[in-house]
Design an enzyme around this catalytic site. Structure first.
Site, PDB file in Angstrom:
ATOM      1  N   SER A 271       1.788  49.563 -19.304  1.00 32.42           N
ATOM      2  CA  SER A 271       1.919  50.990 -19.388  1.00 32.42           C
ATOM      3  C   SER A 271       1.879  52.013 -18.277  1.00 32.42           C
ATOM      4  O   SER A 271       1.756  51.292 -17.087  1.00 32.42           O
ATOM      5  CB  SER A 271       0.653  51.366 -20.262  1.00 32.42           C
ATOM      6  OG  SER A 271       0.523  52.790 -20.249  1.00 32.42           O
TER       7      SER A 271
ATOM      8  N   TYR B  79      -8.280  52.921 -22.173  1.00 36.01           N
ATOM      9  CA  TYR B  79      -6.963  52.673 -22.566  1.00 36.01           C
ATOM     10  C   TYR B  79      -6.206  52.345 -20.981  1.00 36.01           C
ATOM     11  O   TYR B  79      -5.855  51.336 -20.784  1.00 36.01           O
ATOM     12  CB  TYR B  79      -5.992  53.751 -22.916  1.00 36.01           C
ATOM     13  CG  TYR B  79      -4.369  53.292 -23.170  1.00 36.01           C
ATOM     14  CD1 TYR B  79      -3.567  53.681 -22.489  1.00 36.01           C
ATOM     15  CD2 TYR B  79      -4.209  52.585 -24.367  1.00 36.01           C
ATOM     16  CE1 TYR B  79      -2.120  53.330 -22.625  1.00 36.01           C
ATOM     17  CE2 TYR B  79      -2.791  52.419 -24.470  1.00 36.01           C
ATOM     18  CZ  TYR B  79      -2.070  52.587 -23.710  1.00 36.01           C
ATOM     19  OH  TYR B  79      -0.453  52.272 -23.930  1.00 36.01           O
TER      20      TYR B  79
HETATM   21  P1  NAP Z   1       1.861  51.457 -32.416  1.00 36.62           P
HETATM   22  O1  NAP Z   1       3.204  52.158 -33.029  1.00 36.62           O
HETATM   23  O2  NAP Z   1       0.786  52.108 -32.909  1.00 36.62           O
HETATM   24  O3  NAP Z   1       1.797  49.971 -32.987  1.00 36.62           O
HETATM   25  C1  NAP Z   1       0.994  49.261 -32.706  1.00 36.62           C
HETATM   26  C2  NAP Z   1       1.067  47.767 -33.509  1.00 36.62           C
HETATM   27  O4  NAP Z   1      -0.118  46.937 -33.094  1.00 36.62           O
HETATM   28  C3  NAP Z   1       1.034  48.099 -35.106  1.00 36.62           C
HETATM   29  O5  NAP Z   1       1.740  47.059 -35.365  1.00 36.62           O
HETATM   30  C4  NAP Z   1      -0.401  47.776 -35.371  1.00 36.62           C
HETATM   31  O6  NAP Z   1      -0.587  47.180 -36.680  1.00 36.62           O
HETATM   32  C5  NAP Z   1      -0.538  46.560 -34.352  1.00 36.62           C
HETATM   33  N1  NAP Z   1      -2.333  46.328 -34.071  1.00 36.62           N
HETATM   34  C6  NAP Z   1      -3.103  47.251 -33.512  1.00 36.62           C
HETATM   35  N2  NAP Z   1      -4.324  46.725 -33.143  1.00 36.62           N
HETATM   36  C7  NAP Z   1      -4.268  45.563 -33.704  1.00 36.62           C
HETATM   37  C8  NAP Z   1      -5.022  44.224 -33.638  1.00 36.62           C
HETATM   38  N3  NAP Z   1      -6.427  44.470 -33.417  1.00 36.62           N
HETATM   39  N4  NAP Z   1      -4.506  43.043 -34.074  1.00 36.62           N
HETATM   40  C9  NAP Z   1      -3.190  42.941 -34.489  1.00 36.62           C
HETATM   41  N5  NAP Z   1      -2.339  43.903 -34.354  1.00 36.62           N
HETATM   42  C10 NAP Z   1      -2.687  45.110 -33.967  1.00 36.62           C
HETATM   43  O7  NAP Z   1       1.996  51.549 -30.958  1.00 36.62           O
HETATM   44  P2  NAP Z   1       3.509  51.272 -30.011  1.00 36.62           P
HETATM   45  O8  NAP Z   1       3.602  52.813 -29.638  1.00 36.62           O
HETATM   46  O9  NAP Z   1       4.420  50.500 -30.725  1.00 36.62           O
HETATM   47  O10 NAP Z   1       2.895  50.452 -28.760  1.00 36.62           O
HETATM   48  C11 NAP Z   1       2.938  49.028 -28.713  1.00 36.62           C
HETATM   49  C12 NAP Z   1       2.021  48.625 -27.432  1.00 36.62           C
HETATM   50  O11 NAP Z   1       3.104  49.294 -26.178  1.00 36.62           O
HETATM   51  C13 NAP Z   1       0.930  48.853 -27.175  1.00 36.62           C
HETATM   52  O12 NAP Z   1      -0.011  47.793 -26.513  1.00 36.62           O
HETATM   53  C14 NAP Z   1       0.893  49.977 -26.270  1.00 36.62           C
HETATM   54  O13 NAP Z   1      -0.247  50.270 -25.649  1.00 36.62           O
HETATM   55  C15 NAP Z   1       2.197  49.977 -25.434  1.00 36.62           C
HETATM   56  N6  NAP Z   1       2.799  51.083 -25.029  1.00 36.62           N
HETATM   57  C16 NAP Z   1       3.136  52.315 -25.815  1.00 36.62           C
HETATM   58  C17 NAP Z   1       3.853  53.121 -25.029  1.00 36.62           C
HETATM   59  C18 NAP Z   1       4.482  54.174 -25.934  1.00 36.62           C
HETATM   60  O14 NAP Z   1       4.952  55.368 -25.378  1.00 36.62           O
HETATM   61  N7  NAP Z   1       4.367  54.200 -27.294  1.00 36.62           N
HETATM   62  C19 NAP Z   1       4.269  53.027 -23.638  1.00 36.62           C
HETATM   63  C20 NAP Z   1       3.494  52.122 -23.011  1.00 36.62           C
HETATM   64  C21 NAP Z   1       3.038  51.180 -23.623  1.00 36.62           C
HETATM   65  P3  NAP Z   1      -1.596  47.485 -37.763  1.00 36.62           P
HETATM   66  O15 NAP Z   1      -2.153  48.751 -37.172  1.00 36.62           O
HETATM   67  O16 NAP Z   1      -0.949  47.497 -38.949  1.00 36.62           O
HETATM   68  O17 NAP Z   1      -2.635  46.298 -37.592  1.00 36.62           O
HETATM   69  C1  GCO Z   2      -0.843  58.764 -23.825  1.00 33.62           C
HETATM   70  C2  GCO Z   2       0.255  57.807 -24.187  1.00 33.62           C
HETATM   71  C3  GCO Z   2       0.554  56.805 -23.283  1.00 33.62           C
HETATM   72  C4  GCO Z   2       1.469  56.033 -23.766  1.00 33.62           C
HETATM   73  C5  GCO Z   2       1.892  54.936 -22.767  1.00 33.62           C
HETATM   74  C6  GCO Z   2       2.480  55.404 -21.507  1.00 33.62           C
HETATM   75  O1  GCO Z   2      -1.752  59.442 -24.519  1.00 33.62           O
HETATM   76  O2  GCO Z   2      -0.737  59.426 -22.551  1.00 33.62           O
HETATM   77  O3  GCO Z   2      -0.233  57.467 -25.599  1.00 33.62           O
HETATM   78  O4  GCO Z   2      -0.807  56.187 -22.952  1.00 33.62           O
HETATM   79  O5  GCO Z   2       1.019  55.251 -24.852  1.00 33.62           O
HETATM   80  O6  GCO Z   2       0.753  54.009 -22.559  1.00 33.62           O
HETATM   81  O7  GCO Z   2       3.261  54.335 -20.596  1.00 33.62           O
END
Ligand code: NAP
Ligand code: GCO
Length: 266
Positions: free
Chosen positions: A146, A159
């Site tokens: 992230s 986080y």
């Molecule tokens: P999201 O839309 O909230 O999806 C999260 C997924 O993880 C869902 O499928 C959820 O399924 C699953 N999950 C959560 N807790 C779990 C657990 N304990 N065991 C198994 N499955 C679990 O999140 P996203 O934005 O796609 O993010 C995915 C990853 O990318 C995360 O690690 C997040 O920190 C990272 N990330 C996101 C962003 C962003 O801007 N969106 C940027 C950087 C990094 P259920 O809730 O149905 O179990």
């Molecule tokens: C926040 C966002 C970010 C993104 C991502 C950025 O609240 O700042 O959720 O943390 O999820 O991790 O790279």
């Protein structure tokens, strides 16, 4: 260009029911993956995800109920995947949550839950798949890091601690298992439009943009949120033989956020 192919490879993407994991799964299928395996916390979520995959024409996918923090369940799932699908060539530690609470107001249990899912979960899954990868002397592990692996901001202390730790876990798996031809890299998405960030883009009561929405667009050179599908190429690269000499690296897919001081206010 075959080095970018995932032909015949099985990929387990944790939490790939929707969001970033789902986009990575689609990309892997397009690159020729044999089977996509995903897990989430409920049968309802698994069933909904399987419908979403089918809607994309993806049928070489298996979904399982498994919480990544449950070590016994994860080990049992890995054994079941080996039995029902075969070897796990690629592991993507994608499952993750965020809690946006000022640190001094956050309970220990809230802090611990984020650490458990976002950092301990990737350790549990990686430790479960590595022995078989060691035997085969081949494997790919991709940890979804992230911007908070590098930067802090208000209300995301747990986080940021988890994602900073995940960056170093990535480098340590590289260090400890590189001799077995296992590459462990991170992918560091910027701000991606998924359910996790939906609250940061919600329109205000008066119909105006969420302040954080405007803030992030000013911090991103392209002036926009990224789409999950924009992670496809970097993810396929890190999962394929094209990255066999890349190890311990965090590949930021952030549209340039980490390079940019931010757009000057008009
Ligand atoms: P999201 O839309 O909230 O999806 C999260 C997924 O993880 C869902 O499928 C959820 O399924 C699953 N999950 C959560 N807790 C779990 C657990 N304990 N065991 C198994 N499955 C679990 O999140 P996203 O934005 O796609 O993010 C995915 C990853 O990318 C995360 O690690 C997040 O920190 C990272 N990330 C996101 C962003 C962003 O801007 N969106 C940027 C950087 C990094 P259920 O809730 O149905 O179990
Ligand atoms: C926040 C966002 C970010 C993104 C991502 C950025 O609240 O700042 O959720 O943390 O999820 O991790 O790279």
């Amino acid at each position: 260009m075959d080095i970018f192919s995932l032909e015949g490879r099985n990929a387990w993407i944790t939490g790939a029911a929707y969001g970033i994991g789902f986009a990575i799964a689609k990309a892997f299928v397009k690159a020729g993956a044999r089977t996509i395996i995903f897990n989430t916390r409920s049968q309802e979520s698994v069933d909904k995800a399987l419908e979403a995959y089918a809607a994309e024409g993806i049928t070489n996918v298996r979904g399982y109920v498994c919480d990544v923090t449950d070590e016994v369940a994860v080990k049992a799932l890995v054994a079941r995947i080996h039995e029902e699908v075969g070897q796990i060539d690629i592991l993507v530690n994608n499952a993750g949550i965020i809690k946006r609470i000022p640190m001094h107001e956050m309970t220990r249990s809230e802090f611990q839950q984020v650490i458990d899912i976002d950092l301990v979960g990737p350790y549990i899954a990686s430790a479960a798949v590595i022995p078989e990868m060691m035997e085969r002397r081949e494997g790919k592990i991709i940890n979804v890091c992230s911007m908070m692996s590098e930067l802090g901001r208000e209300t995301v202390s747990a986080y940021a601690a988890a994602k900073g730790g995940l960056k170093m876990l990535t480098r340590n798996i590289c260090s400890e298992y590189g001799e077995y031809n296992i590459q462990c890299n991170g992918i560091g998405p910027g701000y991606i439009a998924t359910p996790q960030t939906a609250p940061l883009r919600e329109k205000q009561a008066d119909g105006s943009r969420h302040p954080f929405d405007s803030f992030i667009c000013a911090k991103t050179p392209a002036g926009r949120w990224l789409d999950p599908d924009e992670l496809a190429g970097p993810a396929v690269f890190l999962a394929s033989h094209a990255s066999d000499a890349v190890n311990g690296h965090i590949l930021y897919v952030d549209g340039g956020i980490l390079a940019y001081i931010g757009k000057q206010p008009k």
